[in-house]
Each structure stands twice: as structure tokens, then as C-alpha cells.
Design a protein around this motif. Structure first.
Motif, PDB file in Angstrom:
ATOM      1  N   THR A   1      -7.639  -1.424  -8.652  1.00  0.00           N
ATOM      2  CA  THR A   1      -6.987  -0.473  -7.745  1.00  0.00           C
ATOM      3  C   THR A   1      -8.020   0.033  -6.750  1.00  0.00           C
ATOM      4  O   THR A   1      -9.147   0.356  -7.136  1.00  0.00           O
TER       5      THR A   1
ATOM      6  N   THR B   1       0.841  -1.194   0.000  1.00  0.00           N
ATOM      7  CA  THR B   1       0.000   0.000   0.000  1.00  0.00           C
ATOM      8  C   THR B   1       0.876   1.244   0.000  1.00  0.00           C
ATOM      9  O   THR B   1       1.865   1.307   0.727  1.00  0.00           O
TER      10      THR B   1
ATOM     11  N   ALA C   1      -8.598   2.788  -3.369  1.00  0.00           N
ATOM     12  CA  ALA C   1      -8.021   3.947  -2.676  1.00  0.00           C
ATOM     13  C   ALA C   1      -8.964   4.374  -1.565  1.00  0.00           C
ATOM     14  O   ALA C   1     -10.190   4.219  -1.680  1.00  0.00           O
TER      15      ALA C   1
ATOM     16  N   THR D   1     -13.013   2.093  -5.764  1.00  0.00           N
ATOM     17  CA  THR D   1     -12.260   1.103  -6.533  1.00  0.00           C
ATOM     18  C   THR D   1     -12.677   1.143  -7.995  1.00  0.00           C
ATOM     19  O   THR D   1     -13.810   1.524  -8.324  1.00  0.00           O
TER      20      THR D   1
ATOM     21  N   LEU E   1      -5.892   3.236 -11.782  1.00  0.00           N
ATOM     22  CA  LEU E   1      -5.516   4.146 -10.712  1.00  0.00           C
ATOM     23  C   LEU E   1      -6.134   5.523 -10.911  1.00  0.00           C
ATOM     24  O   LEU E   1      -6.716   6.092  -9.974  1.00  0.00           O
TER      25      LEU E   1
ATOM     26  N   ARG F   1      -9.703   7.458   1.663  1.00  0.00           N
ATOM     27  CA  ARG F   1      -9.429   8.742   2.275  1.00  0.00           C
ATOM     28  C   ARG F   1      -9.974   8.727   3.697  1.00  0.00           C
ATOM     29  O   ARG F   1     -11.149   8.420   3.914  1.00  0.00           O
TER      30      ARG F   1
ATOM     31  N   ILE G   1      -3.398   3.966  -1.252  1.00  0.00           N
ATOM     32  CA  ILE G   1      -3.698   3.370  -2.552  1.00  0.00           C
ATOM     33  C   ILE G   1      -3.147   1.952  -2.545  1.00  0.00           C
ATOM     34  O   ILE G   1      -2.003   1.715  -2.141  1.00  0.00           O
TER      35      ILE G   1
ATOM     36  N   THR H   1      -9.842   5.524 -10.239  1.00  0.00           N
ATOM     37  CA  THR H   1     -10.120   5.326  -8.812  1.00  0.00           C
ATOM     38  C   THR H   1      -9.901   6.607  -8.023  1.00  0.00           C
ATOM     39  O   THR H   1     -10.707   6.987  -7.175  1.00  0.00           O
ATOM     40  N   GLU H   2      -8.802   7.306  -8.316  1.00  0.00           N
ATOM     41  CA  GLU H   2      -8.517   8.554  -7.616  1.00  0.00           C
ATOM     42  C   GLU H   2      -9.578   9.607  -7.906  1.00  0.00           C
ATOM     43  O   GLU H   2      -9.979  10.373  -7.021  1.00  0.00           O
TER      44      GLU H   2
ATOM     45  N   ALA I   1      -9.280  -4.738  -4.304  1.00  0.00           N
ATOM     46  CA  ALA I   1      -8.308  -4.752  -5.396  1.00  0.00           C
ATOM     47  C   ALA I   1      -7.988  -6.158  -5.887  1.00  0.00           C
ATOM     48  O   ALA I   1      -7.910  -6.396  -7.094  1.00  0.00           O
TER      49      ALA I   1
ATOM     50  N   MET J   1      -9.370  -2.487   1.278  1.00  0.00           N
ATOM     51  CA  MET J   1      -8.726  -2.150   0.008  1.00  0.00           C
ATOM     52  C   MET J   1      -8.119  -3.383  -0.654  1.00  0.00           C
ATOM     53  O   MET J   1      -8.209  -3.559  -1.867  1.00  0.00           O
TER      54      MET J   1
ATOM     55  N   ALA K   1       0.230  -0.151  -4.481  1.00  0.00           N
ATOM     56  CA  ALA K   1       1.013   1.068  -4.668  1.00  0.00           C
ATOM     57  C   ALA K   1       1.549   1.137  -6.094  1.00  0.00           C
ATOM     58  O   ALA K   1       1.942   0.121  -6.667  1.00  0.00           O
TER      59      ALA K   1
END
Length: 429
Positions: free
Chosen positions: A321, A215, A323, A379, A383, A325, A231, A386-387, A294, A290, A234
Motif C-alpha cells: 500500500t 486510487t 499513500a 509505503t 494500509l 500527502r 491511497i 502506511t498511514e 504498491a 504510488m 483504494a
């Protein structure tokens, strides 16, 4: 025929306790939680699972309770989501001839100074460090290492009592906090003074001797180390992944680990991967979620399978992926309102939105895991997507906090009372 049961020693207020209860039930097991204070865990009542009050610091009391339960249940496993009782879990497993961790290895690992010594002896890259018992030793240790330094309790978890100190006055201030009666010590007060290893922060997720994945994690603003998010997996090159994995496996050998879950925190410094901490347990929420989103690997379930002697399966089901918060308040005070979680959960690609706090709750930030008031997990197959999903969801959540009255205001006499209430409120969630 007696029902198969899993003993859980203690639970978790905001972490993985609920995940263990739910996973046990999915496996057809009766989860039974032994706790000094079962009322601390709200989810036990919501899940209608059995909880028994027993002093979990008393090994003999735990053995007696487990022996009593064996008269009514087929106890097939004993485990925990908490690090501070995991060595006791290993001893219980040995007593009842059940699969479990080596308690001696766990005890050595949970003492950060002993852990540092063993890693250094094995040639594992770690920050420079010293052990201090008083303010004079802390000051001299910091001078030897060179500023900035990290001060942390030699025994503890969740970043409690950990602080980055850039000046001599900050060192004196935090030493006074740690040794002046404000910090709760599980053992004799000892402070670890460490070099501040700067660089990207990574967490190796390990089960047994297998690195499941890594991660990429980040923190909120210094001087404390409150996780902001992560994330998984990684975004690393194959070479970077291999170097982190190799260092992580060398930690297991040095510490006599390799049974069950381990998560290893690493900084990618100028000299490469530097081990910050080895934790002989699953990482806290939202890391297990996560990994499952993933890769399709449920680390909690696989840990329980190992603890009950069943075969586990660490094969990836897919490769996406995920992520997360972590939601953290920016001030102390009374939470007026918090909303947007329903809208955030409706965003396509959002897997989970969790709020740990309700309006009118007093907030006093601690600079550790207790500052988390919720989290969002997203997810997708990529990447970037996902972000973007995660940020869109987080932007929908908002809250308002009314600061506590400042000194000199009419209500100042209420401020200490509110702070005490906040400590209780956040500590019992």
C-alpha cells in the motif's frame, strides 16, 4: 549507428516531466524535449538532456524540427506528459508512422463538454451539466440543475478555474473571475455548469484497456479542488472495485480511447460510481510513484515502451500500500522558512519527500495544482502502517509564512507587486 531518441513535446513544471526524462534514459534512449520555452523546466539542465526551442502550438514547426532531428537520430517515439499537447503528439506520430494515440479521440476527450456528450450518449453515469457562454446562461443553467453546482472551464486541466458554488452570489463571483480576464483560456471561453456529485473520490489508473488499480483521493477544503493526498490501492470491496472498473472501461469505449495511459476521476455518489472526468494521460505526481511502490509497475516506463513499439509489462511485482500527502499552504504571503524534509525522509517506510519551493518565495494560492509546495510518499505492506508512517513524516515538516501587508498598512503599495512576483515564481517552478 544513430542513437535511438525519444521526442518529448513540452515537459512539466511540478508533474511527470522529469519521470519521462529519467525513464527514457534508463531505457537507453536519448530524450529530446521540444518546448516553446525550455527554461521553464529546471530538471532539463540538471539531467543534462537536450532541449530545443520550438513553437509547440505550430504543428508544421514541430514536423520540421522532428524531420531535422531524424538526420542525426533514430527517432523511435514521440510522446508527452501533458494533456494539452497530447492530440498534437498523436498527429506527429501519425505523420512519422510511429505508435501513438488517436488525435481525434484525444481532442474530443480534452473538451469536457464534448466528453460529457459522448459519455451521456453511451449511458455512462455522469453529473447533470450545461454549457454556458455568458453570465446569464451560467445563472440559468445553475437554476435548472439546482445548487450547489461546479463551475469549470470547458477546456483545461489541473483544476484550474474549477470551483464549488453554493449560492447565487458565489456563482456570479466566479463567473466574473472566469470571464473577466483573470483566467487564461486556451480556447474560446465556455463554462461547464455541473451538478455537484458528492461522495468518495476515486481515480482509475488505466494503461491501454487494463485497469491497473484504483486510487482513493481526497481534497483540501472547498470551494476549490486542490488534492490533499491519496491511497493506492483504494480500500474497496471486490464489488466496489469491479463497479468502478466497469464504468471506467465503458468510458474508454465511449470516447474511442484504449491506447496508452488514461486516468478517470469518479465520485461514489448515492447512485453509485459517477464519472467526473476522463483524462487521456498519466495522472500527475505523486500517483505514478504510488502505483510503482504498491505494485512495482512503472507506468511512465511502460508508456514509453508502448510509444516506441516495444512490448510492455503490466504484471504486478508485489502488493503493498502506498499513500501520499500533498503539502499546501494555508495563507498567502512570503515563505520565511520551510524545514523538516530531511527528518521526514529518514522515517522508515517513507519513499520520497519533495519540496517545490524555497524560502523567501512569494506565495499566492490559485486554488489548483499550482498550490502544491511539496509532497510526501510512504509505503508498507499494510494500509494502517502506511498511514501511520505518512502522518509521522508529515508532522515533521513545518513552515512559516508572513502574510502580505493588508490595505491601509504602510507597505500596501508593494502588495500588488508582490502578488505579481508570486504568480511568476510559482508558475515557473
Amino acid at each position: 549507428m544513430a542513437k535511438r531518441a525519444l521526442i518529448l513535446v513540452e515537459g512539466s513544471i511540478t508533474g511527470n516531466g522529469l519521470l519521462y526524462v529519467q525513464a527514457a534514459m534508463r531505457l537507453g534512449l536519448q530524450p529530446i524535449t521540444l518546448s516553446t520555452d525550455p527554461t521553464r523546466y529546471d530538471y532539463l539542465g540538471a539531467e543534462s538532456t537536450e532541449a530545443i526551442r520550438v513553437d509547440t502550438d505550430n504543428l508544421d514547426a514541430l514536423i520540421r524540427e522532428c524531420s531535422r532531428l531524424r538526420e542525426a537520430f533514430d527517432i523511435v517515439g514521440i510522446t508527452s506528459s501533458l494533456e494539452n499537447v497530447y492530440a498534437t503528439v498523436g498527429t506527429l506520430c501519425q505523420h512519422f508512422d510511429l505508435p501513438g494515440p488517436n488525435p481525434t479521440s484525444i481532442e474530443r476527450c480534452c473538451n469536457k463538454f464534448v466528453q460529457r456528450q459522448l459519455l451521456a450518449q453511451a449511458g455512462v453515469p455522469i453529473p447533470a451539466y450545461r454549457l454556458a457562454a455568458n453570465a446569464t446562461e451560467v445563472e440559468s443553467s445553475a437554476a435548472e440543475i439546482g445548487l450547489p453546482v461546479i463551475l469549470k472551464p470547458a477546456v483545461g486541466s489541473g483544476s484550474s478555474g474549477v470551483r464549488l458554488c453554493r449560492t447565487v452570489s458565489e456563482i456570479a463571483e466566479h463567473t466574473t473571475y472566469l470571464l473577466g480576464g483573470k483566467h487564461t483560456w486556451p480556447s474560446s471561453p465556455r463554462i461547464l455548469v455541473e451538478e455537484f456529485a458528492q461522495g468518495g473520490h476515486y481515480i482509475a489508473q488505466i494503461m491501454g484497456n487494463e485497469v491497473i488499480g484504483i486510487t482513493a483521493a481526497e481534497f483540501h477544503r472547498p470551494p476549490h479542488f486542490v488534492f490533499r493526498g491519496g491511497i493506492f490501492p483504494a480500500p474497496l470491496t471486490d464489488e466496489e472495485h469491479e463497479r468502478i472498473a466497469d464504468v471506467s472501461l465503458s468510458c474508454l469505449r465511449a470516447l474511442g480511447l484504449g491506447w496508452g495511459p488514461t486516468n478517470i476521476e469518479i465520485r461514489w455518489a448515492k447512485r453509485g460510481p459517477v464519472v467526473i472526468e476522463v483524462n487521456p494521460r498519466l495522472p500527475g505526481t505523486p500517483d505514478p510513484q504510488m502505483v510503482q511502490l504498491a505494485y512495482g509497475i512503472d507506468l511512465t516506463t511502460e508508456h514509453i515502451k508502448l510509444a516506441t513499439g516495444d512490448g510492455w509489462n503490466l504484471r504486478r511485482r508485489h502488493s503493498h500500500t502506498a499513500a501520499a500527502r500533498i503539502l499546501v499552504p494555508d495563507r498567502d504571503g512570503i515563505l520565511d522558512w520551510i524545514d523538516g524534509d530531511t527528518r521526514a525522509a529518514a522515517v522508515p517506510g517513507v519513499a520520497q519527500v519533495k519540496l517545490n519551493i524555497e524560502p523567501k518565495t512569494p506565495i499566492v494560492r490559485k486554488g489548483d495544482y499550482r498550490d502544491c509546495i511539496g509532497y510526501v510518499i510512504a509505503t508498507s505492506p499494510s494500509l494502517a502502517r502506511t498511514e501511520a508512517i505518512l502522518q509521522r513524516a508529515v508532522d515533521l515538516i513545518s513552515w512559516s509564512i508572513t502574510p502580505f501587508p493588508t490595505l491601509g498598512e504602510e507597505e500596501q503599495s508593494a502588495s500588488p507587486h508582490l502578488s505579481a512576483r508570486a504568480d511568476v515564481a510559482l508558475g515557473n517552478r
